[in-house]
Design a protein around this motif. Structure first.
Motif, short mmCIF file in Angstrom:
data_model
loop_
_atom_site.label_atom_id
_atom_site.label_comp_id
_atom_site.label_asym_id
_atom_site.label_seq_id
_atom_site.Cartn_x
_atom_site.Cartn_y
_atom_site.Cartn_z
N THR A 126 84.08 0.09 25.23
CA THR A 126 83.22 -1.01 25.18
C THR A 126 81.63 -0.51 25.16
O THR A 126 81.38 0.34 25.87
N ASN A 127 80.97 -1.25 24.19
CA ASN A 127 79.49 -0.76 24.17
C ASN A 127 78.59 -1.96 24.67
O ASN A 127 79.09 -3.13 24.55
N SER A 128 77.39 -1.55 25.06
CA SER A 128 76.53 -2.60 25.81
C SER A 128 75.15 -2.41 25.51
O SER A 128 74.84 -1.06 25.04
N LEU A 129 74.45 -3.32 25.18
CA LEU A 129 73.06 -3.26 24.72
C LEU A 129 72.28 -3.88 26.04
O LEU A 129 72.46 -4.89 26.43
N ARG A 130 71.33 -2.93 26.67
CA ARG A 130 70.75 -3.29 27.77
C ARG A 130 69.17 -3.54 27.30
O ARG A 130 68.52 -2.60 27.07
N LEU A 131 68.65 -4.88 27.38
CA LEU A 131 67.22 -5.14 27.04
C LEU A 131 66.23 -5.44 28.10
O LEU A 131 65.18 -5.38 27.89
N HIS A 132 66.83 -5.88 29.15
CA HIS A 132 65.86 -5.97 30.30
C HIS A 132 65.27 -4.93 30.92
O HIS A 132 65.91 -3.83 31.02
N PRO A 133 64.31 -4.84 31.48
CA PRO A 133 63.51 -3.84 32.36
C PRO A 133 64.36 -3.55 33.49
O PRO A 133 65.15 -4.71 34.11
N VAL A 134 64.82 -2.45 34.15
CA VAL A 134 65.43 -2.36 35.20
C VAL A 134 64.90 -3.06 36.19
O VAL A 134 65.77 -3.47 37.25
N ALA A 266 71.41 6.68 40.10
CA ALA A 266 70.59 5.24 40.30
C ALA A 266 69.70 5.14 39.03
O ALA A 266 69.03 6.21 38.72
N ALA A 267 69.64 3.96 38.62
CA ALA A 267 68.75 3.77 37.37
C ALA A 267 67.35 3.17 38.19
O ALA A 267 67.26 2.03 38.81
N MET A 268 66.12 3.96 37.79
CA MET A 268 64.99 3.57 38.71
C MET A 268 63.72 2.96 37.69
O MET A 268 63.31 2.22 38.25
N GLY A 269 64.21 3.13 36.54
CA GLY A 269 63.21 2.30 35.51
C GLY A 269 63.57 2.66 34.07
O GLY A 269 64.61 3.35 33.82
N GLY A 270 62.82 1.84 33.33
CA GLY A 270 63.19 1.92 31.87
C GLY A 270 63.70 0.75 31.32
O GLY A 270 63.82 -0.22 32.08
N GLN A 271 63.52 0.53 30.03
CA GLN A 271 64.00 -0.65 29.42
C GLN A 271 64.51 -0.58 28.03
O GLN A 271 63.95 0.66 27.08
N PHE A 272 65.45 -0.98 27.40
CA PHE A 272 66.14 -1.01 25.98
C PHE A 272 66.78 0.52 26.14
O PHE A 272 66.58 1.58 25.80
N MET A 273 68.23 0.07 26.20
CA MET A 273 69.30 1.37 26.38
C MET A 273 70.61 0.76 25.42
O MET A 273 71.12 -0.45 25.75
N LEU A 274 71.07 1.83 24.92
CA LEU A 274 72.54 1.50 24.45
C LEU A 274 73.51 2.25 25.41
O LEU A 274 73.28 3.51 25.85
N GLU A 275 74.62 1.77 25.62
CA GLU A 275 75.50 2.52 26.43
C GLU A 275 77.14 2.10 25.97
O GLU A 275 77.40 1.14 25.82
#
Length: 305
Positions: A126-134, A266-275
């Motif tokens: 499963t691939n996901s696109l994360r677009l929101h800020p953490v 733990a994800a503390m910050g960032g925006q725009f990631m592929l997983e």
């Protein structure tokens, strides 16, 4: 959750937590070790600081949180079924599917290059696109879903009976914003610390949850413990602040991988990631004793599935 977190940055802790590889191509390089599997299985994060995933001009236009269905946290894609979910409007589905399929294929090349032992047994991608800020998707959620708290991954509705959760991440931020993580102690130490406080398993409750649709299959003793561990970690404010951990920054144009069920993070910050996520049977590991299933079974001296 308090931001006043004790995050040591000792070189020894970092070296025991992270393996950095100078890979700059998804298909690998003859200059790299044949495999990073041992480091991965013992809980390390495989950091690939030079492994970027380039986006076309058209794909960069897709980096807009408004494209995500307001009812969903992320956009997900099942490459084997060519099925996408979480897109707000159908007009973007084709372009996002193509982007996620391309990342999936790149991840398959990466596995062949540095995790060749797993090629034939990894499944259920499963691939996901994360677009929101953490911060956006953690400020408006319950503590159980707050991924800024150290945790190990477990599936509440989809019991996985001990199979490993392998995840490959890529920071595709078009600017300069890092993906900021905290990574914690080894799973054996973590399990010994938290196991005494976890609630007992009830086969009756497992059947009831399955019968009313809370779970898609019967929750095993193992799955129960992993969910309990996930929640106990997140609920322990002192552990979140003072437990063994280190801060890691993943800059734009970098990738990293770990078994997220065995590596506290733990994800503390960032925006725009592929997983990219895969499942791996425990018996397909090079050394199954490092699996959370085997560690918990050893501590409890009984089978858990």
């Amino acid at each position: 959750m308090s931001e006043d977190i004790n995050v040591p940055s000792t070189e020894n802790f970092y070296n025991n937590t992270v393996l950095s590889l100078p890979l700059a191509n998804w298909s690998g390089s003859p200059d790299l070790p044949m495999s990073a599997v041992n480091a991965l299985e013992t809980g390390k994060v495989i950091f690939l600081p030079n492994l970027s995933f380039s986006l076309s001009r058209e794909e960069l236009q897709l980096l807009d949180p408004a494209i995500v269905d307001p009812k969903r946290k992320n956009i997900s894609y099942q490459p084997l079924k060519k099925r996408i979910a979480g897109v707000a409007t159908k007009e973007h589905e084709s372009a996002i599917s193509a982007l996620l399929e391309r990342h999936h294929q790149a991840c398959l090349q990466l596995i062949k290059a540095i995790f060749p032992e797993y090629q034939q047994t990894l499944h259920t991608p499963t691939n996901s696109l994360r677009l929101h800020p953490v911060a956006q998707w953690t400020n408006n959620t319950s503590w159980r879903k707050d991924d800024r708290r150290l945790h190990v991954d477990a599936f509440p509705s989809r019991p996985n009976y001990g199979e490993r959760i392998l995840r490959i991440f890529t920071n595709i931020n078009p600017g300069t914003e890092n993906r900021s993580w905290r990574v914690g102690e080894t799973f054996p130490t973590l399990a010994q610390k938290f196991l005494p406080r976890l609630k007992s398993y009830s086969p009756f409750l497992s059947k009831l949850q399955n019968s009313v649709g809370i779970t898609k299959s019967l929750r095993s003793h193992y799955d129960h413990l992993m969910l309990q561990l996930h929640d106990a970690m997140k609920a322990d404010a002192d552990y979140q602040k003072n437990g063994p951990q280190i801060a890691i920054e993943f800059p734009p144009g970098s990738s990293w991988a770990c078994f997220s069920d065995g590596t506290p993070h733990a994800a503390m910050g960032g925006q725009f990631m592929l997983e990219q996520t895969f499942l791996l049977p425990v018996n397909a590991m090079q050394d199954p004793k490092h699996a959370p299933l085997k560690i918990l079974e050893s501590l409890m001296n009984k089978p858990l599935i």
